[in-house]
Design an enzyme around this catalytic site. Structure first.
Site, mmCIF file in Angstrom:
data_model
loop_
_atom_site.group_PDB
_atom_site.id
_atom_site.type_symbol
_atom_site.label_atom_id
_atom_site.label_comp_id
_atom_site.label_asym_id
_atom_site.label_seq_id
_atom_site.Cartn_x
_atom_site.Cartn_y
_atom_site.Cartn_z
ATOM 1 N N ASP A 35 15.220 8.916 106.880
ATOM 2 C CA ASP A 35 14.445 10.021 107.432
ATOM 3 C C ASP A 35 13.096 9.548 107.955
ATOM 4 O O ASP A 35 12.613 10.034 108.961
ATOM 5 C CB ASP A 35 14.220 11.098 106.362
ATOM 6 C CG ASP A 35 15.437 11.992 106.208
ATOM 7 O OD1 ASP A 35 16.487 11.632 106.791
ATOM 8 O OD2 ASP A 35 15.336 13.018 105.520
ATOM 9 N N GLU A 37 12.307 6.560 109.130
ATOM 10 C CA GLU A 37 12.478 5.844 110.401
ATOM 11 C C GLU A 37 12.686 6.840 111.536
ATOM 12 O O GLU A 37 12.167 6.679 112.641
ATOM 13 C CB GLU A 37 13.678 4.896 110.329
ATOM 14 C CG GLU A 37 13.397 3.616 109.560
ATOM 15 C CD GLU A 37 14.658 2.814 109.308
ATOM 16 O OE1 GLU A 37 14.821 1.768 109.938
ATOM 17 O OE2 GLU A 37 15.499 3.273 108.502
ATOM 18 N N SER A 84 11.432 38.427 90.570
ATOM 19 C CA SER A 84 10.982 37.856 89.299
ATOM 20 C C SER A 84 11.176 38.860 88.171
ATOM 21 O O SER A 84 11.693 39.958 88.379
ATOM 22 C CB SER A 84 9.529 37.427 89.406
ATOM 23 O OG SER A 84 8.798 38.406 90.070
ATOM 24 N N GLU A 118 19.182 35.783 76.873
ATOM 25 C CA GLU A 118 19.317 34.426 77.417
ATOM 26 C C GLU A 118 17.980 33.707 77.367
ATOM 27 O O GLU A 118 16.945 34.323 77.576
ATOM 28 C CB GLU A 118 19.790 34.514 78.890
ATOM 29 C CG GLU A 118 21.039 35.355 79.059
ATOM 30 C CD GLU A 118 21.278 35.832 80.505
ATOM 31 O OE1 GLU A 118 20.700 35.237 81.427
ATOM 32 O OE2 GLU A 118 22.036 36.803 80.673
ATOM 33 N N LYS A 120 14.825 31.811 78.646
ATOM 34 C CA LYS A 120 14.199 31.738 79.964
ATOM 35 C C LYS A 120 13.786 30.289 80.193
ATOM 36 O O LYS A 120 12.767 29.821 79.698
ATOM 37 C CB LYS A 120 12.977 32.660 80.039
ATOM 38 C CG LYS A 120 12.380 32.713 81.432
ATOM 39 C CD LYS A 120 11.431 33.882 81.572
ATOM 40 C CE LYS A 120 10.947 34.055 82.994
ATOM 41 N NZ LYS A 120 10.160 32.941 83.493
ATOM 42 N N GLU A 178 19.083 28.106 87.151
ATOM 43 C CA GLU A 178 17.841 27.325 87.066
ATOM 44 C C GLU A 178 18.114 25.834 87.174
ATOM 45 O O GLU A 178 18.994 25.308 86.492
ATOM 46 C CB GLU A 178 17.200 27.649 85.708
ATOM 47 C CG GLU A 178 15.721 27.428 85.655
ATOM 48 C CD GLU A 178 14.922 28.566 86.294
ATOM 49 O OE1 GLU A 178 15.526 29.491 86.877
ATOM 50 O OE2 GLU A 178 13.680 28.514 86.212
ATOM 51 N N LYS A 310 8.111 36.783 76.381
ATOM 52 C CA LYS A 310 7.507 35.458 76.397
ATOM 53 C C LYS A 310 7.182 34.947 74.989
ATOM 54 O O LYS A 310 6.956 35.731 74.070
ATOM 55 C CB LYS A 310 6.209 35.476 77.228
ATOM 56 C CG LYS A 310 6.399 35.859 78.675
ATOM 57 C CD LYS A 310 7.326 34.939 79.424
ATOM 58 C CE LYS A 310 6.683 33.746 80.053
ATOM 59 N NZ LYS A 310 5.989 33.868 81.276
ATOM 60 N N CYS A 407 -24.359 33.292 98.245
ATOM 61 C CA CYS A 407 -25.133 33.856 99.354
ATOM 62 C C CYS A 407 -26.450 34.477 98.901
ATOM 63 O O CYS A 407 -27.249 34.916 99.726
ATOM 64 C CB CYS A 407 -24.302 34.891 100.106
ATOM 65 S SG CYS A 407 -24.011 36.388 99.163
ATOM 66 N N CYS A 435 -20.738 36.330 102.904
ATOM 67 C CA CYS A 435 -20.873 35.383 101.799
ATOM 68 C C CYS A 435 -19.867 34.245 101.994
ATOM 69 O O CYS A 435 -18.660 34.459 102.004
ATOM 70 C CB CYS A 435 -20.620 36.109 100.482
ATOM 71 S SG CYS A 435 -20.551 35.018 99.071
HETATM 72 S S1 IVH Z 1 17.538 36.467 85.901
HETATM 73 C C1 IVH Z 1 15.917 39.558 88.890
HETATM 74 N N1 IVH Z 1 17.936 34.876 83.894
HETATM 75 O O1 IVH Z 1 12.848 33.429 85.552
HETATM 76 C C2 IVH Z 1 16.458 38.685 87.817
HETATM 77 N N2 IVH Z 1 16.081 34.402 85.312
HETATM 78 O O2 IVH Z 1 10.743 35.474 86.335
HETATM 79 C C3 IVH Z 1 15.760 37.370 87.719
HETATM 80 N N3 IVH Z 1 14.816 32.401 84.705
HETATM 81 O O3 IVH Z 1 12.999 33.278 89.041
HETATM 82 C C4 IVH Z 1 16.617 36.250 87.373
HETATM 83 N N4 IVH Z 1 16.045 31.846 82.970
HETATM 84 O O4 IVH Z 1 13.665 31.210 87.737
HETATM 85 C C5 IVH Z 1 17.158 35.147 84.944
HETATM 86 N N5 IVH Z 1 18.470 33.567 82.081
HETATM 87 C C6 IVH Z 1 17.682 33.807 83.134
HETATM 88 C C7 IVH Z 1 16.573 32.988 83.477
HETATM 89 C C8 IVH Z 1 15.793 33.332 84.582
HETATM 90 C C9 IVH Z 1 15.006 31.515 83.720
HETATM 91 C C10 IVH Z 1 13.721 32.334 85.706
HETATM 92 C C11 IVH Z 1 14.159 32.373 87.145
HETATM 93 C C12 IVH Z 1 13.470 33.551 87.762
HETATM 94 C C13 IVH Z 1 12.359 33.785 86.804
HETATM 95 C C14 IVH Z 1 12.002 35.263 86.817
#
Ligand code: IVH
Length: 673
Positions: A35, A37, A84, A118, A120, A178, A310, A407, A435
């Site tokens: 790429d 080159e 998200s 699940e 995250k 992911e 979280k 400012c 400002c």
């Molecule tokens: S579901 C609209 N499932 O979290 C539903 N997301 O903040 C969104 N993520 O962009 C996706 N583990 O990158 C879902 N078991 C899981 C997840 C997951 C990680 C991330 C994913 C998403 C972000 C949302």
């Protein structure tokens, strides 16, 4: 001195080579040169054209419409947005999350939901499109609506199946999940990246897939995007099928319906989070019933049917070296502690926000103090508390400035009529574009990802361009002198071409992103969308000035007094009006496309009283999904008044007087079916 003929010959030879390599790359999928080159070749051709006016060719990379800088990937719209998740942090948040769902679905408060729980995974999401079992394309999340086509890079990941032969595998489906890297594999990449997430993201966006292949990326699937003929009833069934079809799914997935068990599970999972092979920053709870998910839909950028619970943040201790005052785009003065660099949960931190003056006073934070600093995910690290035992007796209280450090304007605290209190945040009182620091931030916002999204015009570049006097207003971006930039430090032909390409491209913008890009206080993405949807035509926006009837916005569900006051203020400042007018000259703003093909198109509704099995919010969004309009008062414009249990008599009488059709819920359902 070279003669014209040999210059021409050299040029044509290069063009021919380029055509050959294009063919090898695009049609034969068998590139012979790297790429870089290839980029070098393109660059040489363009340099020659700049040097000698007489050189041109229809196959020149400079002619090629849609000439794509190879550093960025081709963009593609997601068929279904990649949104998200909203976050919750404790039991109380979880109670509220469920309450909202129950209200929306009009269910009893003791209703029990089944959740797919699940982990995250803290990586980078990707969407894989399969047609008849073949992986045909792969997209990054991008801004959620448009991602980058990174198919080749994704194909280097072993966990991603490319051919699926199972009979029950859907013909047309997007599998989402992911991309991440195991913590143990990250050990070898520590020098290059700050954390595993950055390592995954950086590797995935390598120009050459052979580079991506060197990194042991992994993929865990967890949901679908576009899905033709979806017959699944439950998220958990879908996850099981994913596994049968050869995808990796998390072995920590579970189904939980008991509230206490959710909390207990979170607690024990959090305790063992560091033992997991990859970074996890919380648990995702999804309503398991896909029919309910569908009914719940989305609010803003996140689903109503899922939430991320979280884990608590990582923390560490460090010493405050100095306190700097940053000025934001809306004038807010934010104190930031510069601290001795410290590793917090895998990331080196040297800045921590102190939020505002009140926080400094309340915690008595001083320069030289040893402080506890917390960091959670992508959020800016912040100072939690001071270890006063370790304080040097010579330190003095920190004095917050009474004038804007940029400012010199006086700083002020706004009075909030609702809470009858002064805001905690001090703001620079200057207005418009006076400002310096505020203007720089406004321009950064203007070009940022969710606004004009100009690749190659990051925060640093904006600052540099400001220093060099290239830009003073947002519209100056479209008047840049590229020749001048090319001769500046760190720039070259290719990077200038890339910048020009991104800037030209950004001129095509949706109405709502344009409104958002102006950085009007209290008008974030969601409110910008509401306003765009309400006005529909950009011309209406351009006609707004101080005489506009801003109160008409009160009819927009979601826009309140605060937003209206802010809009009124924005449009009362001449400089702002000028910026808007100037931008209108350069931009090609697309009017808001309203879905007008639904069953209820051109019909307006108002609901009074309680409906059955459905909250008013759900009824409203169902009407809107079918292109109907919701009105907030009974006027001649209203087509239907929908009457539920215990309606407002006044509304019914008004409707009768005006001869408006009055219907019940069954009749509304008939209209919908
Ligand atoms: S579901 C609209 N499932 O979290 C539903 N997301 O903040 C969104 N993520 O962009 C996706 N583990 O990158 C879902 N078991 C899981 C997840 C997951 C990680 C991330 C994913 C998403 C972000 C949302």
């Amino acid at each position: 001195m070279e003669d014209t003929k040999s210059i021409k010959k050299g040029y044509i030879d290069k063009i021919k080579r380029l055509i050959k390599h294009n063919e090898l790359y695009y049609s034969k999928n068998n590139p012979l040169i790297s790429d870089s080159e290839y980029d070098e070749l393109k660059k040489n051709i363009i340099e020659l054209e700049i040097k000698y006016d007489f050189l041109k060719h229809k196959d020149s990379p400079s002619k090629n419409i849609g000439f794509k800088p190879s550093k960025t990937f081709k963009k593609q719209r997601h068929k279904v947005p990649m949104l998200s998740l909203s976050n919750i942090f404790d039991k109380n948040d979880l109670i509220n999350f469920e309450k909202k769902i129950k209200n929306y679905l009009n269910l009893k408060i003791n209703q029990i939901f089944e959740y797919s729980v699940e982990p995250k995974i803290d990586g980078i999401s990707a969407s894989l499109t399969y047609r008849n079992g073949v992986l045909v394309s792969g997209l990054s999340r991008g801004d959620g609506y448009e991602g980058e086509l990174i198919t080749e890079n994704l194909k280097t990941i072993k966990d991603i199946p490319q051919n699926i032969k199972f009979k029950d595998f859907p013909d047309n489906i997007e599998v989402r999940g992911e991309v991440y890297i195991n913590k143990s594999d990250f050990e070898n990449l520590k020098d290059k990246f700050a954390n595993p997430r950055n390592a995954a993201s950086g590797s995935l966006r390598q120009k050459e897939s052979s580079e991506t292949k060197k990194i042991p990326l992994k993929f865990i699937a967890y949901t679908f995007g576009f899905f033709e003929n979806n017959k699944f009833n439950k998220q958990s069934d879908f996850l099981n099928s994913l596994q049968n079809w050869g995808f990796k799914v998390s072995k920590h997935n579970s189904i939980i319906s008991n509230f206490e068990e959710l909390i207990q599970n979170h607690k024990s999972f959090e305790e063992k989070r560091y033992e997991l092979e990859y970074d996890v920053d919380g648990l995702v709870y999804k309503i398991n019933d896909l029919k309910l998910q569908n009914r719940l839909g989305f609010v803003g950028n996140a689903p109503r049917w899922a939430v991320a619970h979280k884990f608590s943040a990582a923390y560490s201790f460090s010493k405050i070296l100095k306190i700097e005052i940053q000025i934001g785009r809306t004038g807010a003065l934010t104190p930031v502690a510069k601290v001795e660099p410290v590793n917090i949960g895998g990331v080196v931190v040297s800045n921590a926000t102190l939020h505002n003056e009140d926080e400094i006073i309340k915690k008595d934070i001083r320069i030289g103090d040893i402080v506890k600093i917390e960091r959670a995910g992508d959020v800016i690290p912040h100072v939690i508390s001071v270890d006063t035992k370790k304080r040097n007796s010579k330190t003095i209280k920190f004095k917050f400035p009474s004038r804007c450090p940029s400012c010199g304007s006086p700083v002020e605290k706004e009075y909030n009529k609702q809470t009858k209190k002064h805001d905690a945040v001090k703001r620079c009182s200057s207005e418009g574009y006076k400002c310096e620091k505020m203007v720089i931030e406004k321009i950064k916002h203007f070009v940022s990802k969710d606004a004009l999204n100009i690749d190659g015009l990051g925060k640093r570049v904006v600052e540099k361009f400001w220093e060099k006097n290239f830009i003073r207003f947002p519209q100056d971006i479209f008047k840049l002198d590229y020749k001048k930039i090319e001769t500046s430090d760190g720039w070259g032909t290719q990077s200038v071409l890339n910048l020009k390409y991104s800037i030209d491209k950004s001129k095509n913008i949706s109405f709502n992103k344009f409104i958002f890009s102006l950085g009007i206080r209290h008008i974030g993405q969601e409110n910008a969308k509401l306003i765009a949807k309400h006005l529909q035509k950009k011309e209406k926006f351009f006609r707004i000035d101080e005489n506009f009837d801003f109160n008409s916005f009160i009819n927009i569900d979601g826009i309140g007094e605060i937003q209206i006051a802010s809009l009124r203020k924005f449009f009362s400042i001449k400089e702002n009006l000028k910026v808007v007018k100037e931008l209108a000259k350069f931009l090609n703003i697309k009017n808001e496309v309203i879905n007008n093909s639904g069953k209820l198109k051109k019909l307006s509704f108002m609901i009074t009283g309680k409906l059955q099995n459905m909250s008013r919010a759900e009824a409203k969004s169902t009407i809107e999904k079918n292109s109907g309009k919701i009105l907030s008062s009974v006027t001649k414009k209203l087509d239907y008044l929908v009457v539920g249990e215990k309606p407002t008599t006044k509304k019914i009488n008004q409707a009768k007087d005006l001869g408006i059709k009055i219907i019940n819920q069954d009749e509304l359902n008939n209209l919908l079916n």
